[in-house]
Design an enzyme around this catalytic site. Structure first.
Site, PDB file in Angstrom:
ATOM      1  N   SER A   1     -38.888  25.033 -31.247  1.00  0.00           N
ATOM      2  CA  SER A   1     -38.759  23.652 -30.780  1.00  0.00           C
ATOM      3  C   SER A   1     -37.928  23.653 -29.503  1.00  0.00           C
ATOM      4  CB  SER A   1     -38.141  22.771 -31.876  1.00  0.00           C
ATOM      5  OG  SER A   1     -38.099  21.415 -31.473  1.00  0.00           O
ATOM      6  N   THR A   2     -36.790  22.975 -29.478  1.00  0.00           N
ATOM      7  CA  THR A   2     -35.981  22.856 -28.267  1.00  0.00           C
ATOM      8  C   THR A   2     -35.610  24.233 -27.726  1.00  0.00           C
ATOM      9  OG1 THR A   2     -35.016  20.883 -29.267  1.00  0.00           O
ATOM     10  CG2 THR A   2     -33.964  21.748 -27.279  1.00  0.00           C
TER      11      THR A   2
ATOM     12  N   HIS B   1     -43.090  22.602 -30.962  1.00  0.00           N
ATOM     13  CA  HIS B   1     -43.079  21.145 -30.876  1.00  0.00           C
ATOM     14  C   HIS B   1     -43.304  20.732 -29.423  1.00  0.00           C
ATOM     15  CE1 HIS B   1     -40.254  21.129 -34.639  1.00  0.00           C
ATOM     16  NE2 HIS B   1     -41.514  21.398 -34.946  1.00  0.00           N
TER      17      HIS B   1
ATOM     18  N   MET C   1     -34.127  22.474 -32.591  1.00  0.00           N
ATOM     19  CA  MET C   1     -33.273  21.613 -33.404  1.00  0.00           C
ATOM     20  C   MET C   1     -34.004  21.212 -34.674  1.00  0.00           C
ATOM     21  SD  MET C   1     -33.224  17.920 -31.458  1.00  0.00           S
ATOM     22  CE  MET C   1     -34.665  16.870 -31.349  1.00  0.00           C
TER      23      MET C   1
ATOM     24  N   ASP D   1     -37.527  22.091 -39.328  1.00  0.00           N
ATOM     25  CA  ASP D   1     -38.954  22.240 -39.590  1.00  0.00           C
ATOM     26  C   ASP D   1     -39.310  23.708 -39.783  1.00  0.00           C
ATOM     27  OD1 ASP D   1     -41.703  21.703 -39.803  1.00  0.00           O
ATOM     28  OD2 ASP D   1     -41.995  21.972 -37.638  1.00  0.00           O
TER      29      ASP D   1
END
Length: 348
Positions: free
Chosen positions: A167-168, A193, A287, A290
């Site tokens: 993600s991030t 993501h 972050m 998930d």
């Protein structure tokens, strides 16, 4: 606890006003200043010493990317890009992440209260995460990439599929990993993501840069050595089995863990159709949590698992969550993940 100091940089007075109102509605974020162009922002950064900057890509006198490049070279600090959700704008946003921006958010297009509330909530979360992110000077990151020797393998006798969640900070972590893999790399599937219009640009960018084939997921792609498949933005990546081969399914089902694509959806689909003993699961920077619970299911079913360590992660959220659940065999620095992937992909 002190508030997070934010400087808003955008040439639109309407956007500056909107962003200020969003931050003013919180108890932990303080707008210390606004700037209509990067040259004004440069002076305000010196005066106000913000914790986080929100930055538009397209601005007068100096575009946002040039400003970001200068900033990350001279005074690296957390930046959240506020961009337009278009295919045309995707390459610029990905370039901003490559330069060192922590995250990005797309300006809301519709005027519906629900969409604006979702945007406001996401923006504040991204600023909070950015305030805790690890940001390094551009030269540090690039010197690591240019001095590393790229592994060249001659034997592609892979026993396992590599499944990666991120993600991030993930777009650049993925690029870092692929930069050290050979053209005949293990079969790799990735859920990052990312918005719908950005995933095609990401896949194209990586495909042009590295020797292996990198594709945005579509239905019925074969999962095979030398190929990296990246989930479509706004769609889950799932799989079906035909004999010993796996093929992709692009799924427009509901979000899982607030995300689509979801790492959990991909991990669970692989567990169902391939079984844990055919998999290596990797959790990169990001972050939230998930994929952490699904990674534990993979681990317990015989998958080999690893996660990016805290020191090399932009945000140690998803890897930490998986580690704390006992889903991770090893914590590995980002620069060591590619070689471990190749090694583990050959293990029965």
């Amino acid at each position: 606890m002190s508030k997070i100091k934010v400087l808003i940089i955008d040439d639109s007075a309407l956007i500056r006003k909107m962003l200020r109102e969003v931050f003013d509605s919180t108890e932990d974020i303080d707008v210390v200043g606004v700037a209509s162009d990067p040259l004004i922002a440069r002076d305000k950064i010196k005066q106000l010493n913000p914790d986080v900057i929100t930055l538009d890509v397209e601005m007068p006198r100096m575009d946002g990317l040039q400003f970001l490049s200068n900033l990350m070279r001279l005074r690296p600090m957390p930046v959240v890009m506020v961009s337009t959700l278009t295919e045309k704008g995707a390459p610029e946003t990905l370039e901003a992440l490559e330069m060192g921006a922590v995250d990005y958010i797309c300006k809301p297009k519709a005027q519906s209260p629900d969409e604006f509330y979702e945007f406001a909530e996401a923006l504040c979360d991204k600023v909070r995460i950015a305030s805790q992110a690890r940001v390094v000077a551009v030269e540090t990151t690039r010197s690591q990439k240019t001095t590393r020797v790229v592994t060249r393998e001659t034997n592609d006798n892979y026993k396992r599929i590599i499944a990666v969640g991120s993600s991030t900070g993930g777009t650049e972590a993925i690029s870092e990993v692929l930069s050290s893999l050979p053209v005949n790399c293990p079969p790799i599937v990735i859920s990052q993501h990312i918005p719908e219009v950005f995933s095609a640009s990401l896949a194209k960018r990586l495909d042009n840069r590295y020797p292996m084939e990198v594709l945005e997921a579509r239905n019925d792609l074969e999962v095979t050595p030398g190929r990296v498949i990246i989930a479509q933005g706004g769609r889950h990546l799932r799989f079906r089995r035909k004999g010993d081969q796996l093929f992709t399914i692009v799924d427009d089902g509901p979000k899982q863990n607030l995300h689509k694509p979801s790492v959990e959806a991909m991990f669970d689909s692989l567990l169902q159709v391939a079984g844990g003993k055919r998999l290596v699961a990797v959790m990169l920077t990001g972050m939230g949590a998930d994929g952490a619970v699904a990674m534990k299911r993979l681990h317990d079913a015989g998958a080999l698992t690893m996660a990016q360590d805290e020191a090399s992660s932009v945000v140690w959220g998803m890897p930490k969550s998986a580690y704390e659940l006992g889903a991770v065999d090893e914590l590995i620095p980002l620069t060591g993940i590619a070689s471990e992937m190749i090694k583990k992909a050959r293990l029965i």
